[in-house]
Design a protein around this motif. Structure first.
Motif, mmCIF file in Angstrom:
data_model
loop_
_atom_site.group_PDB
_atom_site.id
_atom_site.type_symbol
_atom_site.label_atom_id
_atom_site.label_comp_id
_atom_site.label_asym_id
_atom_site.label_seq_id
_atom_site.Cartn_x
_atom_site.Cartn_y
_atom_site.Cartn_z
ATOM 1 N N ASP A 1 0.881 -1.139 -0.124
ATOM 2 C CA ASP A 1 0.147 0.164 -0.801
ATOM 3 C C ASP A 1 1.092 1.406 0.096
ATOM 4 O OD1 ASP A 1 -1.941 -1.663 -0.118
ATOM 5 O OD2 ASP A 1 -2.559 -2.131 2.384
ATOM 6 N N ILE A 2 2.129 1.052 -0.155
ATOM 7 C CA ILE A 2 3.102 2.887 0.414
ATOM 8 C C ILE A 2 3.544 2.891 -1.120
ATOM 9 C CG2 ILE A 2 5.336 3.291 1.354
ATOM 10 C CD1 ILE A 2 2.882 3.051 3.054
ATOM 11 N N ARG B 1 9.322 17.302 -1.144
ATOM 12 C CA ARG B 1 8.944 17.955 -0.741
ATOM 13 C C ARG B 1 7.682 17.613 -0.531
ATOM 14 N NH1 ARG B 1 12.280 22.836 -1.827
ATOM 15 N NH2 ARG B 1 12.736 23.358 -0.243
ATOM 16 N N ALA B 2 6.388 17.168 -1.567
ATOM 17 C CA ALA B 2 5.941 16.146 -0.949
ATOM 18 C C ALA B 2 5.488 14.853 -0.684
ATOM 19 C CB ALA B 2 5.443 16.620 -2.771
ATOM 20 N N VAL B 3 6.976 14.338 -1.369
ATOM 21 C CA VAL B 3 6.932 13.156 -0.353
ATOM 22 C C VAL B 3 6.677 12.927 0.423
ATOM 23 C CG1 VAL B 3 8.353 10.841 -1.038
ATOM 24 C CG2 VAL B 3 7.838 12.047 -2.902
ATOM 25 N N ARG C 1 5.936 12.061 6.459
ATOM 26 C CA ARG C 1 4.871 12.491 7.982
ATOM 27 C C ARG C 1 4.400 12.689 7.970
ATOM 28 N NH1 ARG C 1 9.200 16.163 8.985
ATOM 29 N NH2 ARG C 1 11.455 16.112 8.190
ATOM 30 N N GLU C 2 3.063 12.852 7.496
ATOM 31 C CA GLU C 2 1.624 12.092 7.696
ATOM 32 C C GLU C 2 1.276 10.589 7.682
ATOM 33 O OE1 GLU C 2 -0.399 13.573 4.580
ATOM 34 O OE2 GLU C 2 -0.001 16.094 5.087
ATOM 35 N N LEU C 3 2.388 9.853 7.472
ATOM 36 C CA LEU C 3 2.134 8.640 7.649
ATOM 37 C C LEU C 3 1.970 7.761 8.793
ATOM 38 C CD1 LEU C 3 1.979 6.022 6.002
ATOM 39 C CD2 LEU C 3 4.773 5.121 6.964
ATOM 40 N N ARG D 1 3.844 12.863 12.810
ATOM 41 C CA ARG D 1 4.425 13.917 11.865
ATOM 42 C C ARG D 1 5.175 14.890 13.180
ATOM 43 N NH1 ARG D 1 1.888 17.211 8.587
ATOM 44 N NH2 ARG D 1 2.775 19.078 8.505
ATOM 45 N N ARG D 2 6.789 13.907 12.719
ATOM 46 C CA ARG D 2 7.920 14.373 13.599
ATOM 47 C C ARG D 2 9.128 14.075 12.634
ATOM 48 N NH1 ARG D 2 7.062 13.593 19.218
ATOM 49 N NH2 ARG D 2 5.519 13.182 19.514
ATOM 50 N N GLN D 3 10.664 14.593 13.384
ATOM 51 C CA GLN D 3 11.621 13.819 12.421
ATOM 52 C C GLN D 3 11.842 12.671 11.986
ATOM 53 O OE1 GLN D 3 13.963 16.349 11.040
ATOM 54 N NE2 GLN D 3 14.663 14.968 10.233
#
Length: 228
Positions: free
Chosen positions: A168-169, A211-213, A218-220, A224-226
């Motif tokens: 799914d990724i 940047r979009a990827v 980060r939303e996975l 929303r972290r490093q």
């Protein structure tokens, strides 16, 4: 305390202290520590250096003693040359891997094969063979969401979170994580330098829609972290 190492560093550092008490310490990551009091310096250094040439140990130990005394210091070239050598990487990497409990010790996941990402990145001209020479890739045992990848540059080890081992990724999300970590391999081991410097970011932005990827990564899982 290691008697031979103690004698070696006491002799080398006699202009700074009366005695150096030195020992090798087993830890997963490369490690050293110091203290100094009443003319005695205590030095602990990673057992990854055990068996290194006396010149390397003496130069490195003197650096640690200088740090203990708050004197000007820098990593000695003999040390950097030794730990960047293929001999060091190949001989010490198995110990690092064994101590890294979160590594599956395989680049083949249930759904994905990490070398496929490397091949796509090389085909796109984003990586070269030199970037990945003498390197080792593995999935992690745990589905890390807060850190999707890491690179142990000293041992040229790349770990990728098994949360990405999913049909799914999208490929580009996995490839971006692999690319990011391979850029650290390109940088190599440089302990006193900032890793995510302007040159690193310039390389990173060569990845299409980087940047979009990265934002999708980060939303996975709502985290929303490093990521790296």
């Amino acid at each position: 305390m290691d008697a031979a190492l103690t004698d070696l560093l006491t002799d080398r550092c006699s202009r700074y202290v009366d005695r150096v008490e030195a020992s090798f310490v087993p830890k997963k990551d490369f490690y050293y520590a110091w203290s100094a009091r009443n003319g005695v310096a205590t030095v602990q250094m990673s057992d990854y250096l055990e068996g290194a040439p006396d010149e390397v140990l003496a130069d490195f130990g003197e650096m640690v003693v200088r740090r203990a005394l708050r004197l000007k210091w820098e990593e000695p070239q003999s040390f950097l040359d030794f730990v960047r050598s293929d001999y060091f990487v190949v001989s010490r990497r198995p110990v690092f891997i064994r101590r890294s409990r979160n590594l599956m010790r395989t680049d083949r996941g249930e759904h994905r094969f990490l070398p496929d990402s490397v091949d796509r990145l090389m085909y796109a001209g984003l990586l070269t063979a030199d970037d990945i020479t003498n390197s080792w890739f593995s999935w992690t045992r745990r589905d890390n969401l807060r850190r999707l990848g890491f690179c142990g540059t000293m041992f040229r080890v790349v770990g990728v979170s098994s949360v990405l081992d999913s049909p799914d990724i999208p490929d580009e999300m996995v490839d971006f994580v692999v690319y990011h970590e391979c850029l650290h391999l390109r940088q190599g081991y440089r302990p006193s330098s900032r890793v995510h410097d302007s040159q690193f970011r310039a390389w990173e932005r060569r990845f299409p829609d980087s940047r979009a990827v990265e934002e999708r990564l980060r939303e996975l899982g709502g985290i929303r972290r490093q990521l790296f």
